[in-house]
Every structure is written in structure tokens, then in C-alpha cells.
Design a protein around this motif. Structure first.
Motif, mmCIF file in Angstrom:
data_model
loop_
_atom_site.group_PDB
_atom_site.id
_atom_site.type_symbol
_atom_site.label_atom_id
_atom_site.label_comp_id
_atom_site.label_asym_id
_atom_site.label_seq_id
_atom_site.Cartn_x
_atom_site.Cartn_y
_atom_site.Cartn_z
ATOM 1 N N ILE A 47 0.841 -1.206 0.000
ATOM 2 C CA ILE A 47 0.000 0.000 0.000
ATOM 3 C C ILE A 47 0.873 1.252 0.000
ATOM 4 N N LEU A 48 1.870 1.287 0.888
ATOM 5 C CA LEU A 48 2.759 2.451 0.980
ATOM 6 C C LEU A 48 3.541 2.656 -0.309
ATOM 7 N N PHE A 49 4.037 1.558 -0.887
ATOM 8 C CA PHE A 49 4.841 1.650 -2.115
ATOM 9 C C PHE A 49 3.999 2.165 -3.283
ATOM 10 N N MET A 61 -7.222 11.269 0.591
ATOM 11 C CA MET A 61 -7.731 9.961 1.014
ATOM 12 C C MET A 61 -6.606 8.930 1.088
ATOM 13 N N TYR A 62 -5.709 8.963 0.091
ATOM 14 C CA TYR A 62 -4.634 7.966 0.033
ATOM 15 C C TYR A 62 -3.486 8.319 0.978
ATOM 16 N N MET A 120 -9.916 9.893 8.968
ATOM 17 C CA MET A 120 -10.479 9.374 7.723
ATOM 18 C C MET A 120 -11.993 9.538 7.675
ATOM 19 N N SER A 121 -12.654 9.474 8.826
ATOM 20 C CA SER A 121 -14.110 9.701 8.839
ATOM 21 C C SER A 121 -14.422 11.160 8.491
ATOM 22 N N PHE A 122 -13.599 12.081 9.003
ATOM 23 C CA PHE A 122 -13.756 13.497 8.650
ATOM 24 C C PHE A 122 -13.476 13.700 7.162
ATOM 25 N N ASP A 123 -12.475 13.002 6.648
ATOM 26 C CA ASP A 123 -12.137 13.080 5.221
ATOM 27 C C ASP A 123 -13.314 12.632 4.364
ATOM 28 N N ARG A 124 -13.962 11.527 4.744
ATOM 29 C CA ARG A 124 -15.112 11.036 3.987
ATOM 30 C C ARG A 124 -16.278 12.028 4.047
ATOM 31 N N PHE A 125 -16.505 12.620 5.218
ATOM 32 C CA PHE A 125 -17.583 13.603 5.353
ATOM 33 C C PHE A 125 -17.322 14.803 4.445
ATOM 34 N N GLN A 299 -9.116 2.220 -7.397
ATOM 35 C CA GLN A 299 -7.851 2.855 -7.783
ATOM 36 C C GLN A 299 -6.656 2.104 -7.193
ATOM 37 N N ILE A 300 -6.765 1.694 -5.918
ATOM 38 C CA ILE A 300 -5.687 0.934 -5.273
ATOM 39 C C ILE A 300 -5.548 -0.433 -5.937
ATOM 40 N N ARG A 301 -6.679 -1.094 -6.151
ATOM 41 C CA ARG A 301 -6.658 -2.440 -6.744
ATOM 42 C C ARG A 301 -6.015 -2.422 -8.132
#
Length: 313
Positions: A47-49, A61-62, A120-125, A299-301
């Protein structure tokens, strides 16, 4: 105040515990545990790479997902030494200093992960409430400042724990309740006054649980915002962006809440069940978070599969 009996000898090592009654098969149990650690470390490093090397993923988000992966790696490496010593070599002893150091890192990375899930919850909001202004509000520098602020908060919050444990005296009782060291577990072995540890440990626990309350509140606002969207398809699309985060929250908090409930309300709690849930608390989130985000975040997948296909050529 606790008076130290002069006949009691101060100890220098504690005894960790594996799985009671299954000590003779610890070596076999170590195989799936090693596999889980390996997958967790590889998954989070991947994930980091991917986020580091793909410019298209340089978004808030990422970045927050990278922080979650770092917290998961910290949790894995904090518990890995004692778990491997117990299940591979049946070596239960751990020095007091090593135990205190381990509990600092475990509590620190646990609070850090809790804080990241809150961010991350604040980011989604924000992404659902103000999609057009999302990138301008959460700039890269602002994301970095938020991450550093919460990381420093986590360190400062748990920093007193090792010092309060170090000042205690430990006599006779050596057996801990888990395969790793926790503050509340260690302080119970003290034969001197541990009231400061009790109250500060309670304060740390309340701070961490307050994150879950704020996460729940943020999802109330997210749901309210989503219900205000006219198109049914757009509602589902907005909610779908939260699925990975909801899974991560449940994976992290369900074992914690289960353990707390069993400690508080279970009259005949099974020691085996307690140990398995406690081990799952440190093993499952680092293992499952990369899998959840790879499966549920296209996008990650796609980028992970691209990297794997390039390496196979």
C-alpha cells in the motif's frame, strides 16, 4: 497506600502466556501466525509503495490510508518479537524494561490508528459534503500537518505510561494475561501503590474511545448529507466510498469493545476466548486493512495489479 513487605523479593522478569492447554502445539500454531504477520507486513508495505510511486494517488484519502498502513506496521512490529518467541521457542520470559517498552509502542500505535480512523471519517464527510472544494481544503501540506499533529498527540498521550510503570515495584506475581505487554495488565502485578496508573490508564482509554464516538457522529452527518442527495444512484455512489473505512473501523473496534464487555460483564469468561480475542486485536487489523482497501477501492486495486503484472513480465 501499599506497603512493600520486606520478605517479598522484587522481580526482574515477567511471564507472558501463549494459548493455555496447547503449549505442546505452539510450534504448529506459529505457522499461521507467522503467515499472518508476513501478509500484514507485505500488504501494508505494498500500500505504501503504490501510493508513494503513483502520482494519481497523491490525494488526501490515500495519504490518510498511508498513515493507517504505517500504524498497522507499527502494531505488527510491536507485538512480533514476543509472539514469535512464545510460539516458536516457548520462551515466555520478558524483562521488565522490555515489557514496559513494548506496552508503550503497542498503546502508542493503537492510539495512532484510532486517530487515523477518526481523521479518515472526517475526510469522507468532507468529500461527500463539499466534493468541489475537497482538494482545496485538504491540501498536501494541511494533510501532513494533521498527520503530524495526531502522531505527536498519540506519543504525548502514552508517554507517561512507561514512566508510571517504571516507578512501581513488582514482587512475587509474574504472570501476565496475554502474549504481549499491556499497561493495565502490567500494573496489576505491582505490589506498590498503582492508583496513578489506574486513573491515567482510564484517561487514555477514554480518550481512545472518544475517537469512536466522534467517528459515529461523523457518520450521522455523512448519512444526513447522503439522504439530501436527490439521485438514488449518487447516494449509493457516495455511500460506497465509505465502505472500506467502515470495515476498517469495525475490524479495529469490535475486538476492543468485545474484550472490554467481557471484562466488565462476563461472569464466567473463558481465558482462552480472552486470549484469542486479544491476539486478534493486534493480528487482524494489520492483516485485513490492506485486503479491504485493495478489494473495495478500485484505484488501489488497479495500481497494485499493474505493479504485479509489470514485475511478472
Amino acid at each position: 497506600m501499599f506497603a512493600l513487605n520486606t520478605s517479598e523479593v522484587e522481580i526482574s522478569t515477567f511471564l507472558l502466556i501463549g494459548i493455555p492447554g496447547l503449549e505442546h502445539v505452539h510450534i504448529w500454531i506459529s505457522i499461521p501466525i507467522c503467515f499472518m504477520y508476513l501478509l500484514a507486513i507485505l500488504g501494508n508495505c505494498t500500500i505504501l509503495f503504490v501510493i508513494r510511486t503513483e502520482s494519481s494517488l497523491h490525494e488526501p484519502m490515500y495519504y490518510f490510508l498511508s498513515m493507517l498502513a504505517l500504524s498497522d506496521l507499527g502494531l505488527s512490529f510491536s507485538s512480533l518479537p514476543s509472539m514469535m518467541r512464545i510460539f516458536l521457542f516457548n520462551a515466555m520470559e520478558i524483562s521488565v524494561d522490555a515489557c514496559i517498552a513494548q506496552e508503550f509502542f503497542i498503546h502508542g500505535f493503537t492510539d495512532m490508528e484510532s486517530s487515523v480512523l477518526l481523521i479518515m471519517s472526517f475526510d469522507r464527510f468532507l468529500a461527500i459534503r463539499n466534493p468541489l472544494r475537497y482538494s482545496s481544503i485538504l491540501t498536501s501540506s494541511r494533510v501532513l500537518h494533521i498527520g503530524l499533529t495526531f502522531a505527536i498527540k498519540s506519543i504525548l498521550l502514552v508517554l507517561p505510561l512507561p514512566f508510571t510503570l517504571k516507578r512501581l515495584q513488582y514482587c512475587n506475581k509474574r504472570l501476565l494475561s496475554h502474549s504481549y505487554c499491556l499497561h493495565q495488565d502490567v500494573m496489576k502485578l505491582a505490589c506498590s501503590d498503582n492508583r496513578v496508573n489506574f486513573y491515567y490508564g482510564l484517561f487514555v482509554a477514554l480518550c481512545m474511545m472518544s475517537d469512536s464516538v466522534f467517528i459515529a457522529v461523523s457518520y450521522v452527518f455523512i448519512l444526513k448529507t447522503v439522504l439530501g442527495i436527490a439521485s438514488h444512484g449518487e447516494r449509493l455512489k457516495a455511500l460506497n466510498t465509505c465502505v472500506s473505512h467502515i470495515c476498517a473501523v469495525l475490524i479495529f473496534y469490535v475486538p476492543i469493545i468485545t474484550l472490554a464487555t467481557m471484562h466488565r460483564f462476563a461472569k464466567h469468561k473463558s481465558p482462552l476466548a480472552m486470549i484469542l480475542i486479544a491476539d486478534a486485536f493486534l493480528l487482524v487489523p494489520p492483516l485485513m486493512n490492506p485486503i479491504v482497501y485493495c478489494v473495495k477501492t478500485r484505484q488501489i486495486r488497479v495500481k497494485v495489479l499493474e505493479k504485479l503484472s509489470l514485475k511478472s513480465k
